[in-house]
Write a protein that holds these residues in place. Structure first.
Motif, mmCIF file in Angstrom:
data_model
loop_
_atom_site.group_PDB
_atom_site.id
_atom_site.type_symbol
_atom_site.label_atom_id
_atom_site.label_comp_id
_atom_site.label_asym_id
_atom_site.label_seq_id
_atom_site.Cartn_x
_atom_site.Cartn_y
_atom_site.Cartn_z
ATOM 1 N N MET A 77 0.579 -1.956 -0.161
ATOM 2 C CA MET A 77 -0.159 -0.043 -0.168
ATOM 3 C C MET A 77 0.270 1.271 -0.102
ATOM 4 S SD MET A 77 -1.992 1.117 3.279
ATOM 5 C CE MET A 77 -3.522 -0.327 3.033
ATOM 6 N N ALA A 78 0.462 1.898 -0.871
ATOM 7 C CA ALA A 78 2.034 3.201 -0.945
ATOM 8 C C ALA A 78 0.622 4.591 0.333
ATOM 9 C CB ALA A 78 1.149 4.138 -2.379
ATOM 10 N N THR A 79 1.979 5.190 0.503
ATOM 11 C CA THR A 79 1.640 6.338 1.764
ATOM 12 C C THR A 79 1.998 7.314 0.683
ATOM 13 O OG1 THR A 79 2.249 4.973 3.041
ATOM 14 C CG2 THR A 79 2.350 6.532 3.871
ATOM 15 N N ILE A 80 1.090 8.370 1.072
ATOM 16 C CA ILE A 80 1.586 10.237 0.854
ATOM 17 C C ILE A 80 1.512 11.179 2.067
ATOM 18 C CG2 ILE A 80 0.853 11.810 -0.687
ATOM 19 C CD1 ILE A 80 -0.475 9.534 -2.449
ATOM 20 N N SER A 81 2.230 11.395 1.624
ATOM 21 C CA SER A 81 2.204 12.611 3.092
ATOM 22 C C SER A 81 1.862 14.008 2.081
ATOM 23 C CB SER A 81 3.630 12.507 3.642
ATOM 24 O OG SER A 81 4.398 13.332 3.383
ATOM 25 N N LEU A 82 1.063 14.514 3.271
ATOM 26 C CA LEU A 82 0.399 15.902 2.891
ATOM 27 C C LEU A 82 0.908 17.301 3.822
ATOM 28 C CD1 LEU A 82 -3.128 15.262 2.116
ATOM 29 C CD2 LEU A 82 -1.267 15.624 0.689
ATOM 30 N N THR A 83 1.504 18.476 3.160
ATOM 31 C CA THR A 83 2.059 18.986 3.769
ATOM 32 C C THR A 83 1.477 20.916 3.525
ATOM 33 O OG1 THR A 83 4.008 17.826 4.956
ATOM 34 C CG2 THR A 83 3.831 20.239 5.196
ATOM 35 N N SER A 84 0.611 21.709 4.316
ATOM 36 C CA SER A 84 0.557 22.712 3.468
ATOM 37 C C SER A 84 0.149 23.428 5.016
ATOM 38 C CB SER A 84 -0.896 22.553 3.126
ATOM 39 O OG SER A 84 -1.695 22.522 4.161
ATOM 40 N N ASP A 85 0.682 24.912 4.435
ATOM 41 C CA ASP A 85 0.004 25.999 4.906
ATOM 42 C C ASP A 85 -1.654 26.217 4.926
ATOM 43 O OD1 ASP A 85 -0.150 27.152 2.026
ATOM 44 O OD2 ASP A 85 0.746 28.876 2.766
ATOM 45 N N TRP A 86 -2.047 25.307 4.434
ATOM 46 C CA TRP A 86 -3.786 25.312 4.553
ATOM 47 C C TRP A 86 -4.345 24.853 6.062
ATOM 48 C CZ3 TRP A 86 -3.998 20.964 0.915
ATOM 49 C CH2 TRP A 86 -3.651 21.319 -0.748
ATOM 50 N N HIS A 87 -5.928 25.813 6.386
ATOM 51 C CA HIS A 87 -6.400 25.488 7.706
ATOM 52 C C HIS A 87 -7.225 24.734 7.997
ATOM 53 C CE1 HIS A 87 -3.430 28.005 10.484
ATOM 54 N NE2 HIS A 87 -3.464 27.742 8.912
ATOM 55 N N HIS A 88 -7.944 23.724 8.734
ATOM 56 C CA HIS A 88 -8.556 23.083 8.756
ATOM 57 C C HIS A 88 -10.427 23.625 8.070
ATOM 58 C CE1 HIS A 88 -6.213 19.427 9.333
ATOM 59 N NE2 HIS A 88 -6.202 20.483 10.205
ATOM 60 N N ARG A 89 -10.321 24.689 8.366
ATOM 61 C CA ARG A 89 -11.636 25.338 7.728
ATOM 62 C C ARG A 89 -11.591 25.592 6.347
ATOM 63 N NH1 ARG A 89 -8.682 29.862 9.275
ATOM 64 N NH2 ARG A 89 -8.803 32.003 7.876
ATOM 65 N N ASP A 90 -10.764 25.423 5.825
ATOM 66 C CA ASP A 90 -10.963 25.019 4.255
ATOM 67 C C ASP A 90 -11.047 23.700 3.127
ATOM 68 O OD1 ASP A 90 -9.867 27.986 4.182
ATOM 69 O OD2 ASP A 90 -8.085 27.133 4.593
ATOM 70 N N TYR A 91 -11.431 23.958 2.153
ATOM 71 C CA TYR A 91 -12.058 22.868 1.722
ATOM 72 C C TYR A 91 -10.935 22.300 0.679
ATOM 73 C CZ TYR A 91 -11.574 25.465 -2.513
ATOM 74 O OH TYR A 91 -11.202 25.902 -4.125
ATOM 75 N N TYR A 92 -9.777 23.121 1.042
ATOM 76 C CA TYR A 92 -8.145 22.253 0.135
ATOM 77 C C TYR A 92 -7.884 21.311 0.004
ATOM 78 C CZ TYR A 92 -8.791 28.100 -0.078
ATOM 79 O OH TYR A 92 -8.666 29.428 -0.733
ATOM 80 N N LEU A 93 -8.132 20.417 1.566
ATOM 81 C CA LEU A 93 -7.451 20.039 1.978
ATOM 82 C C LEU A 93 -8.304 18.287 1.592
ATOM 83 C CD1 LEU A 93 -5.500 17.943 3.152
ATOM 84 C CD2 LEU A 93 -6.029 18.458 5.821
ATOM 85 N N GLY A 94 -9.728 18.884 2.424
ATOM 86 C CA GLY A 94 -10.828 17.759 2.151
ATOM 87 C C GLY A 94 -10.545 17.457 -0.032
ATOM 88 N N ALA A 95 -10.467 18.450 -0.740
ATOM 89 C CA ALA A 95 -10.120 18.020 -2.241
ATOM 90 C C ALA A 95 -9.230 17.260 -2.722
ATOM 91 C CB ALA A 95 -10.739 19.898 -2.449
ATOM 92 N N VAL A 96 -8.365 17.688 -2.024
ATOM 93 C CA VAL A 96 -6.853 17.097 -2.195
ATOM 94 C C VAL A 96 -6.849 15.846 -1.871
ATOM 95 C CG1 VAL A 96 -4.186 16.524 -2.137
ATOM 96 C CG2 VAL A 96 -5.731 19.297 -2.712
ATOM 97 N N LYS A 97 -7.327 15.478 -1.072
ATOM 98 C CA LYS A 97 -7.666 14.069 -0.447
ATOM 99 C C LYS A 97 -8.374 13.101 -1.502
ATOM 100 C CE LYS A 97 -6.182 14.114 4.190
ATOM 101 N NZ LYS A 97 -7.037 14.177 5.979
ATOM 102 N N GLY A 98 -9.504 13.731 -1.681
ATOM 103 C CA GLY A 98 -10.644 12.724 -2.532
ATOM 104 C C GLY A 98 -10.277 12.767 -3.536
ATOM 105 N N ARG A 99 -9.703 13.294 -4.196
ATOM 106 C CA ARG A 99 -9.080 13.356 -5.354
ATOM 107 C C ARG A 99 -7.483 12.455 -5.018
ATOM 108 N NH1 ARG A 99 -8.102 16.020 -10.765
ATOM 109 N NH2 ARG A 99 -10.054 17.023 -10.075
ATOM 110 N N LEU A 100 -6.754 12.238 -4.619
ATOM 111 C CA LEU A 100 -6.013 10.862 -4.623
ATOM 112 C C LEU A 100 -6.494 9.773 -4.088
ATOM 113 C CD1 LEU A 100 -3.880 13.118 -2.245
ATOM 114 C CD2 LEU A 100 -3.201 12.770 -4.025
#
Length: 262
Positions: free
Chosen positions: A1-24
């Protein structure tokens, strides 16, 4: 199983993280997604590099690390993929990887062979980085993502200054407890010390520390302390207190060490 780590300056109120996780998860079914950190100060390259540098090597070999910080593509800051010590990194070539990765990577390529979607041009993490990660998961290679690069864009890290009898360093990272990590390594400290007595001076000469702890609890609650942390760097703290807030310390605040002959 592949592992992908995510690092950003987004905060959890933004939709960006959810969108990226969904696409991955759509592109790489069964992949394991790990949030490395999303509480980085906005646009703070050195802080992100410090977190990545001290975290990535604990992941399994073959892990893909996506960095969503200052990710807009420019002529100077291309989107790149890196292979380094059997790990993969995806992000913008904005100097961050030069700070985070010690030594020359095994391979660097510009990400050019990814089909772009017009509606997501301002969101390269979703538009480009997820697809590059999916390519790596499938092929275990970055070679087909684009042309090779010889080297990374460079940022020069701030280094401690050694003068006769004194080391002057800077705070490079403040954690959520208010503990301040400096750019003074244990090796530099011992080399400059030469078994002499010392005083660590905070805010000029107002606060002084003359011992190095191995653990926080060696010092009474509420008192100042210094130790070399898991990164091998000098850390200044208050046991069960918030040093940075109390003393109004920030990134690049000076920390001096004075050595005294007995």
């Amino acid at each position: 199983m592949a592992t992908i780590s995510l690092t950003s300056d987004w905060h959890h109120r933004d939709y960006y993280l959810g969108a990226v996780k969904g696409r991955l998860l759509s592109l790489c079914p069964g992949v394991q997604l790990v949030d490395l950190s999303h509480n980085v100060d906005n646009y703070n390259i050195s802080q992100t590099a410090f977190i990545l540098k001290n975290s990535f090597h604990h992941f399994p070999k073959g892990t893909i690390h996506i960095i969503g910080l200052n990710s807009e593509k420019t002529d100077e800051h291309q989107h790149i993929a890196i292979k380094y010590k059997e790990h993969y990194f995806i992000g913008a070539d904005n100097g961050l990887f030069c700070l985070a990765l010690k030594g020359k990577p095994d391979e660097i390529v510009m990400i050019e062979n990814i089909k772009s979607e017009e509606e997501y041009l301002t969101f390269p993490e979703l538009n480009i980085f997820t697809k590059a990660a999916a390519h790596i998961v499938k092929h275990n290679s970055i070679s087909d993502l684009g042309p090779s690069l010889a080297e990374l864009n460079r940022l020069i890290p701030i280094r401690a200054l050694i003068q006769k009898g004194t080391v002057t360093g800077q705070i490079i990272y403040i954690d959520s407890y208010g503990n301040a990590t400096t750019n003074i390594s244990k090796e530099l400290f011992e080399s400059a010390r030469q078994k002499r007595d010392f005083e660590i001076l905070i805010q000029s000469n107002h606060y002084r520390i003359s011992t190095i702890n191995k653990n926080y609890h060696e010092t009474a609650e509420g008192d100042f302390l210094a130790l070399f942390n898991s990164s091998g760097l000098l850390e200044i703290a208050i046991n069960k207190g918030h040093l940075a807030e109390l003393l109004q310390l920030d990134i690049n605040s000076d920390i001096r060490i004075k050595f005294h002959d007995r």
